[in-house]
Design an enzyme around this catalytic site. Structure first.
Site, short mmCIF file in Angstrom:
data_model
loop_
_atom_site.label_atom_id
_atom_site.label_comp_id
_atom_site.label_asym_id
_atom_site.label_seq_id
_atom_site.Cartn_x
_atom_site.Cartn_y
_atom_site.Cartn_z
N HIS A 154 0.84 -1.21 0.00
CA HIS A 154 0.00 0.00 0.00
C HIS A 154 0.88 1.26 0.00
O HIS A 154 0.61 2.22 -0.72
CB HIS A 154 -0.88 0.05 1.26
N SER A 161 -3.00 -7.83 2.76
CA SER A 161 -3.13 -7.75 4.22
C SER A 161 -3.51 -9.11 4.82
O SER A 161 -3.07 -9.46 5.91
CB SER A 161 -4.19 -6.72 4.59
N ARG A 191 -1.93 -5.82 -8.80
CA ARG A 191 -0.86 -6.78 -8.53
C ARG A 191 -0.80 -7.87 -9.57
O ARG A 191 0.25 -8.38 -9.91
CB ARG A 191 -1.08 -7.43 -7.16
N LYS A 197 -17.74 -6.04 6.99
CA LYS A 197 -16.44 -6.71 6.84
C LYS A 197 -15.85 -6.99 8.21
O LYS A 197 -15.84 -6.11 9.07
CB LYS A 197 -15.48 -5.83 6.04
P1 ADP Z 1 -6.03 -5.97 0.43
O1 ADP Z 1 -7.02 -6.43 1.47
O2 ADP Z 1 -6.15 -6.57 -0.93
O3 ADP Z 1 -4.61 -5.91 0.91
P2 ADP Z 1 -7.14 -3.22 0.35
O4 ADP Z 1 -8.61 -3.22 0.23
O5 ADP Z 1 -6.61 -2.59 1.60
O6 ADP Z 1 -6.41 -4.54 0.14
O7 ADP Z 1 -6.50 -2.58 -0.95
C1 ADP Z 1 -6.63 -1.27 -1.35
C2 ADP Z 1 -5.94 -1.10 -2.67
O8 ADP Z 1 -4.55 -1.35 -2.51
C3 ADP Z 1 -6.39 -2.01 -3.81
O9 ADP Z 1 -6.32 -1.27 -5.01
C4 ADP Z 1 -5.35 -3.09 -3.83
O10 ADP Z 1 -5.21 -3.65 -5.11
C5 ADP Z 1 -4.13 -2.29 -3.46
N1 ADP Z 1 -3.08 -3.13 -2.88
C6 ADP Z 1 -3.15 -3.93 -1.81
N2 ADP Z 1 -1.99 -4.56 -1.59
C7 ADP Z 1 -1.13 -4.14 -2.58
C8 ADP Z 1 0.20 -4.46 -2.94
N3 ADP Z 1 0.91 -5.34 -2.28
N4 ADP Z 1 0.72 -3.84 -4.01
C9 ADP Z 1 -0.03 -2.97 -4.72
N5 ADP Z 1 -1.28 -2.64 -4.46
C10 ADP Z 1 -1.84 -3.22 -3.40
#
Ligand code: ADP
Length: 159
Positions: free
Chosen positions: A17, A128, A90, A41
């Site tokens: 992130h 996450s 990703r 959630k």
């Molecule tokens: P997640 O539960 O998939 O980690 P979130 O809902 O918090 O994710 O994700 C928010 C945004 O950040 C989404 O666009 C997701 O694709 C992106 N994201 C999450 N992890 C990564 C990563 N490792 N690299 C790039 N983008 C990411």
């Protein structure tokens, strides 16, 4: 002033992130990480805890801030006078869902664009959920999350 919203669950924030937030911060004047608060959630960290973890992780980034919202993301973007949303991509498997969301958001708010960015290769396989699973099994997550997140995960999961 070009503002962009980075929406997500951030439960908790990872280096993936942060990588995306930093890239956006180079291109836009201001980046707002928006914790989308979905009561349905099941999250490990409360919204307040997630805000604190993000704040500590972005301290060194001048033009990045954090907020949370119960509203539709495009509405939040308009209220904050943002011109775009940023999402991380990703893999191909992210693409289908993200494509659908971007089109839906555009039909709701044509003036708000969605920008996609790829993280550094080191974070391509990171999310996450995986971080929480490794932490629960007492694996090493130090390369994947900021030190403060690692410490909070340890204290929450290994009680
Ligand atoms: P997640 O539960 O998939 O980690 P979130 O809902 O918090 O994710 O994700 C928010 C945004 O950040 C989404 O666009 C997701 O694709 C992106 N994201 C999450 N992890 C990564 C990563 N490792 N690299 C790039 N983008 C990411």
């Amino acid at each position: 002033m070009k503002k962009i919203i980075y929406p997500g669950t951030f439960d908790p924030i990872t280096n993936g992130h942060l990588d995306i937030a930093k890239r956006a911060a180079v291109l836009f004047d201001h980046v707002i990480l928006a914790i989308a608060n979905h009561p349905k959630k099941n999250s490990l960290f409360t919204v307040e805890e997630r805000i604190d973890l993000i704040q500590a992780s972005i301290e060194h980034l001048d033009n990045v801030s954090v907020s949370s919202t119960d509203a539709l993301i495009v509405r939040f973007a308009k209220e904050n006078e943002a011109i775009a949303l940023i999402r991380g991509l990703r893999s191909i498997s992210d693409f289908e869902y993200e494509f659908q969301m971007a089109l839906m958001n555009r039909s709701l708010a044509p003036e708000i664009s969605t920008v996609f960015m790829m993280p550094d290769e080191r974070y391509m396989h990171l999310n996450s959920t995986v971080v929480k699973e490794i932490a629960a099994l007492e694996g090493d997550i130090s390369a994947f999350v900021p030190a403060i997140v690692e410490a909070q995960l340890k204290s929450k999961l290994n009680k």
